[in-house]
Design a protein around this motif. Structure first.
Motif, PDB file in Angstrom:
ATOM      1  N   ILE A  87       0.835  -1.199   0.000  1.00 36.18           N
ATOM      2  CA  ILE A  87       0.000   0.000   0.000  1.00 36.18           C
ATOM      3  C   ILE A  87       0.875   1.255   0.000  1.00 36.18           C
ATOM      4  O   ILE A  87       0.595   2.231  -0.725  1.00 36.18           O
ATOM      5  CB  ILE A  87      -0.952   0.011   1.209  1.00 36.18           C
ATOM      6  N   GLN A  90       2.083   1.789  -3.426  1.00 38.09           N
ATOM      7  CA  GLN A  90       1.010   2.334  -4.264  1.00 38.09           C
ATOM      8  C   GLN A  90       0.899   3.847  -4.092  1.00 38.09           C
ATOM      9  O   GLN A  90       0.743   4.588  -5.067  1.00 38.09           O
ATOM     10  CB  GLN A  90      -0.327   1.674  -3.916  1.00 38.09           C
ATOM     11  N   THR A 186      -4.727   8.695   2.952  1.00 35.63           N
ATOM     12  CA  THR A 186      -5.913   8.305   2.176  1.00 35.63           C
ATOM     13  C   THR A 186      -7.222   8.842   2.746  1.00 35.63           C
ATOM     14  O   THR A 186      -8.219   8.919   2.027  1.00 35.63           O
ATOM     15  CB  THR A 186      -6.029   6.780   2.094  1.00 35.63           C
ATOM     16  N   GLU A 196      -9.870  -2.615  -0.331  1.00 30.48           N
ATOM     17  CA  GLU A 196     -10.216  -2.035  -1.627  1.00 30.48           C
ATOM     18  C   GLU A 196      -9.073  -2.141  -2.639  1.00 30.48           C
ATOM     19  O   GLU A 196      -9.305  -2.334  -3.834  1.00 30.48           O
ATOM     20  CB  GLU A 196     -10.607  -0.563  -1.456  1.00 30.48           C
ATOM     21  N   ASN A 197      -7.838  -2.007  -2.171  1.00 32.69           N
ATOM     22  CA  ASN A 197      -6.695  -1.934  -3.088  1.00 32.69           C
ATOM     23  C   ASN A 197      -6.046  -3.288  -3.381  1.00 32.69           C
ATOM     24  O   ASN A 197      -5.344  -3.427  -4.376  1.00 32.69           O
ATOM     25  CB  ASN A 197      -5.629  -0.988  -2.534  1.00 32.69           C
TER      26      ASN A 197
END
Length: 544
Positions: A87, A90, A186, A196-197
């Protein structure tokens, strides 16, 4: 009758794998381990996108007689860290943050926040105190929900273990901070972002976080040591971004396959996670060389559960081992299976059959046996059964396979008693984890309880000689540091523990029953150590 070292071979089935790993060979290995109570869990092994084995062994819930399956749900502890690091990457890819961002950017008043970077949190080089080292908290409060501020307070104002970037020390606290940073960047909860990711795009529909309140027939019960002691569940708010995920082997395999693509993280950026920074560690992954091939792997341990994922990207091999018993079985089995892919031979214990032995013979074996300095085995006899108890551990019944050869059902271990020329028992041999260890008999029945260890002072110059990194087995090292006058020992992906001197070169731990002895070469330099734990002697060569 005299016994020889070859005696043990009678009780082994030798399976020569020679580099060819099949469903049958893997299933035989794991059935053997399950049958000898040395493994209880689920395993997935795959190569080149094809699953070779995906199966459960032993009990999901012993009391209700429910068996593990391929779909059993386990907590995976620190394997969570690789999802947290993904994450972060990302967010870096979308330019919402950088790896060199200072901690103070997100926590303005955090002590030394201007000196600690996001990358140092990822690589365990921040020096931040590891909150799970707080034994009182983990024992008394880890099963209860905790607010973010209260979690942060467990380590925020603790002194740094070292100047950021100068050393390596495993810190769950660093990953707690990374989870909080993800939430700040976020504007969503960490749990929602991962779902979600990663979970939803990959179809990881069996994965989640709140194991405490999970209502699912596939949910495993966690056990401590054996299947007679169910334990509580660490709350997801406590383990958070450092260890809260629960999942199945199948979902973790979807994660493995995604790491060969750009679906979750661009390959160029993902390679930073697979790059060694210090102590064989990247971003939530350990990176090693095994059989001349690069491996990326990580284990997880949380109350009642243990896990391991081992990947060989060059051969597209993935080995996932999950267990609902607190043990080191996942890492051992993962590395053993990797050895099978590289032509290593595996020995499978055959089913043992119990025989009756007369009382007079059994009583000959009663007494105290020295296995290692300050680590003894106590053999007692009660209600017609021999029992063995190691220093600082509980009693285990022993079952006769021959009149002088006994096995345990709780662990894969055997004991052979050897007599001298006078017919009296002289010593025993313990067979465990592929090792053969001799213990001389010290005394008869009624020997005193294991001695209380007495701590002594050792001068700083002597302690400094022992500082360094020691390799016990590939991908498993012990790092010895000197902090505030105390030696500290930290095994790969585990917390740091203080060592207390009993002799100038012999130290013991107070949190677990383990001892460390240091040895020097002819020049007086420390060249290796020996770890004494659970009746085993494991040598670690000094490599740094």
């Amino acid at each position: 009758m005299k016994k020889t070292a070859a005696f043990l071979l009678i009780f082994l089935i030798r399976m020569a794998v020679s580099g060819q790993v099949t469903t049958a060979t893997l299933d035989s290995l794991l059935n053997g381990k399950s049958g000898h109570q040395s493994f209880n869990g689920t395993v997935l092994v795959a190569q080149n996108g094809k699953i070779i084995l995906e199966k459960g062994y032993g009990f999901k819930n012993k009391k209700e007689n429910l068996l593990n399956t391929a779909n059993t749900l386990y907590q995976i502890g620190s394997i969570t860290k690789q999802f947290t690091s993904a994450i972060i990457l990302q967010l870096v890819a979308t330019k919402k943050m950088t790896l060199q961002d200072k901690l103070s950017k997100y926590f303005g008043k955090y002590p030394n926040g201007d000196s600690i970077t996001v990358e140092q949190l990822l690589t365990h080089t921040s020096g931040i105190y590891n909150y799970t080292n707080d034994g009182d908290f983990m024992r008394d409060r880890s099963e209860h929900p905790i607010a973010r501020d209260s979690l942060l307070a467990l380590f925020e104002y603790k002194p740094l273990d070292f100047s950021p970037g100068t050393k390596w020390s495993y810190s769950n606290s660093g990953y707690i901070l990374l989870g909080m940073i993800i939430e700040k960047v976020t504007g969503k909860s960490y749990f929602r972002v991962v779902r979600e990711n990663i979970f939803e795009p990959l179809g990881m529909s069996h994965s989640g976080f709140d194991f405490t309140h999970l209502k699912n027939s596939d949910k495993a019960t966690g056990y401590a040591g054996d299947l007679t002691m169910p334990v509580g569940i660490v709350d997801s708010s406590v383990s958070f971004a450092a260890g809260a995920i629960y999942t199945t082997v199948g979902d973790l395999y979807k994660w493995d396959r995604a790491l060969y693509t750009n679906q979750i993280v661009d390959q160029a950026l993902l390679q930073k996670a697979f790059t060694v920074y210090q102590s064989s560690y990247g971003y939530g992954w350990m990176i090693n060389d095994s059989y001349g091939k690069k491996t990326v792997q990580h284990g997880g341990g949380i109350t009642g559960f243990a896990s391991y994922i081992l990947r060989v990207p060059g051969d597209q091999i993935c080995i996932i081992v999950l267990t609902n018993v607190a043990s080191d079985a996942p890492s051992k089995i993962s590395n053993e299976i990797n050895g099978m892919f590289n032509g290593k031979t595996v020995d499978l214990p055959a089913e043992r059959k119990e025989i009756a032995v007369d009382t007079q013979t059994l009583k000959k074996y009663v007494g105290e046996y020295e296995l290692a300095p300050a680590f003894h085995l106590f053999i007692t006899f009660a209600n017609g059964v021999l029992q063995v108890q190691a220093t600082g551990q509980g009693k285990n019944a022993m079952f006769a396979e021959k009149d002088n050869f006994f096995f345990l059902k709780t662990v894969d271990a055997q004991v052979e008693f050897i007599s001298g020329a006078d017919g009296k028992t002289d010593h025993l041999v313990l067979y465990q984890n592929g090792q053969k260890m001799t213990a001389k008999k010290l005394g008869p029945e009624g020997s005193p309880a294991p001695p209380v260890r007495k701590e002594i002072s050792v001068d700083t110059n002597t302690l400094k000689k022992y500082v360094g990194e020691y390799e016990l087995v590939p991908a498993f090292h012990i790092v010895i540091t000197l902090e505030n006058g105390w030696l500290q020992a930290q095994a790969t992906a585990q917390p740091k523990f203080a060592l207390f001197a009993e002799k100038t070169n012999f130290f013991f731990l107070k949190v677990v029953d383990a001892q460390v002895e240091f040895f020097s070469d002819a020049a007086g330099k420390t060249d290796h150590l020996v770890l004494y734990q659970n009746g085993q002697q494991t040598e670690g060569k000094k490599i740094k």
